[in-house]
Design a protein around this motif. Structure first.
Motif, PDB file in Angstrom:
ATOM      1  N   SER A  53       4.295  -2.544  -6.576  1.00 13.33           N
ATOM      2  CA  SER A  53       3.230  -3.530  -6.414  1.00 13.33           C
ATOM      3  C   SER A  53       1.961  -3.146  -7.167  1.00 13.33           C
ATOM      4  O   SER A  53       1.119  -3.980  -7.433  1.00 13.33           O
ATOM      5  CB  SER A  53       2.910  -3.709  -4.919  1.00 13.33           C
ATOM      6  N   LYS A  54       1.820  -1.854  -7.492  1.00 10.82           N
ATOM      7  CA  LYS A  54       0.665  -1.362  -8.245  1.00 10.82           C
ATOM      8  C   LYS A  54       1.038  -0.045  -8.919  1.00 10.82           C
ATOM      9  O   LYS A  54       1.970   0.629  -8.483  1.00 10.82           O
ATOM     10  CB  LYS A  54      -0.538  -1.160  -7.315  1.00 10.82           C
ATOM     11  N   GLU A 317       4.622   2.082  -0.573  1.00 10.32           N
ATOM     12  CA  GLU A 317       4.793   0.629  -0.530  1.00 10.32           C
ATOM     13  C   GLU A 317       5.264   0.138   0.837  1.00 10.32           C
ATOM     14  O   GLU A 317       5.533  -1.052   1.003  1.00 10.32           O
ATOM     15  CB  GLU A 317       5.795   0.209  -1.607  1.00 10.32           C
TER      16      GLU A 317
END
Length: 364
Positions: A53-54, A317
């Motif tokens: 996600s990042k 995550e």
């Protein structure tokens, strides 16, 4: 623009390759309850994440990068970081005696702003009671080398671990030898060169090897300890030829096994003395292929590193994860060298250490 497009194409190919490969996921072991001495292995498929996600910042700290074992760990870790697009920084202490340097590297990871730290410790108990002094509240993931999970401070900050019990690496080598020479078959003499006496995984390797030799006709006539440098191991082997000219086997770590090949040739003993290694390296692999080494187990170093990165990212995550993982130890002989096992174990021959990964590529 062309270079950017080429990079994107390569990344897309890698993602496609690993997506297809995940359909044939490797089997690994998860241990439950995690971190316990009496834990039991359960076989599960390993399907690593392919996206994040990042771009998380992960700092990895190794004991050293002086041999192909840790080079292969570096390779597996770097390749997984490139696929995920995370930022990876690798630090190496320079050797098992360098505890103070490794402590400083953990502090550096903290100042760098790491989201997670992967720790290959130089000593199992060196951080008892003090790990948090160097890592703060950053989640830490133990990799490859065992760490004392009974210590309250370590237990609080180590979130998960990846690594085999090296007792079974030594035991596999011993079992192979004991099966060749069962009780009553005639005594054979073995020189045992397990590696450094106080560091790494040599203590459990030694226990596993010696336990496996019970009720066999193996006589360990000499046990010699030294760090995993070619010069030191060569000195030990030359000492062996002087003190025990009638030995039948040299059994030891990968560096000892590699050196033994050339020393046996130099001393015209290639037909008299056989070689067994307790773990795999590029040199041991070449020795197996050429029939110069009879046996080596592998704990699949590249896969192990891939698993550790995947474990840390899953934690960050908040994705489903296993907390105590290990590759399946695989015995190898000249007649049995499966390509997928070697791929899960060793870096490519041309690979060189990488210390920084960012945005799907090596950063300089």
């Amino acid at each position: 623009m062309l270079i950017i497009m080429l990079k994107k194409s390569i990344i897309s190919f890698l993602l496609l390759f690993f997506t297809l490969n995940s359909a044939f996921a490797r089997e690994i072991n998860t241990y439950k309850p995690p971190f316990k001495h009496e834990r039991q292995p359960q076989s599960i498929p390993f399907k690593p994440l392919l996206s994040v996600s990042k771009p998380w910042k992960i700092c990895a700290v190794y004991p050293h990068l002086k041999d192909s074992y840790w080079l292969s760990i570096n390779y597996g870790m770097v390749e997984q970081a490139k696929i995920l697009g995370i930022t990876l920084k690798v630090l190496e202490a320079g050797g098992y005696p360098e505890l103070d340097k490794q402590k400083g590297q953990l502090q550096y990871c903290k100042k760098w702003g790491a989201d997670a730290i992967i720790l290959g410790t130089v000593d199992r108990t060196a951080y008892n009671g003090i790990l948090s002094q160097f890592t703060g509240d950053i989640p830490v993931f133990s990799m490859t080398n065992d760490i004392d999970m009974s210590d309250p401070d370590i237990k609080m900050h180590i979130k998960a671990k990846v690594g085999v019990d090296w007792y079974y690496m030594g035991k596999q080598a011993g079992v192979f030898l004991a099966q060749r020479h069962p009780k009553g078959s005639g005594t054979v003499k073995v020189a045992w060169l397990p590696g450094p006496k106080q560091r790494g995984g040599t203590k459990p390797v030694n226990s596993g090897f010696l336990d496996a030799l019970q009720n066999s006709d193996i006589e360990v006539v000499s046990t010699l300890w030294a760090d995993n440098s070619k010069e030191l191991q060569r000195n030990l082997i030359q000492q062996l030829f002087t003190e025990h000219p009638d030995i039948n086997y040299i059994v030891g770590g990968a560096v000892a096994a590699e050196v033994a090949i050339s020393e046996l040739r130099t001393n015209h003993k290639t037909d008299d003395v056989k070689i067994i290694s307790t773990y795999l390296s590029h040199g041991v692999y070449r020795g197996l292929r050429r029939g110069k080494i009879l046996f080596s187990p592998t704990d699949k170093m590249a896969q192990q590193a891939q698993m550790s990165v995947d474990q840390a990212v899953r934690y960050l995550e908040n994705k489903p994860m296993e907390f105590d993982l290990a590759p399946k130890i695989q015995p190898l002989t000249p007649e049995y060298l499966p390509r997928e096992v070697i791929t899960d174990s060793l870096s490519p021959a041309e690979y060189r250490p990488v210390f920084n990964v960012e945005n799907h590529d090596v950063a300089h």
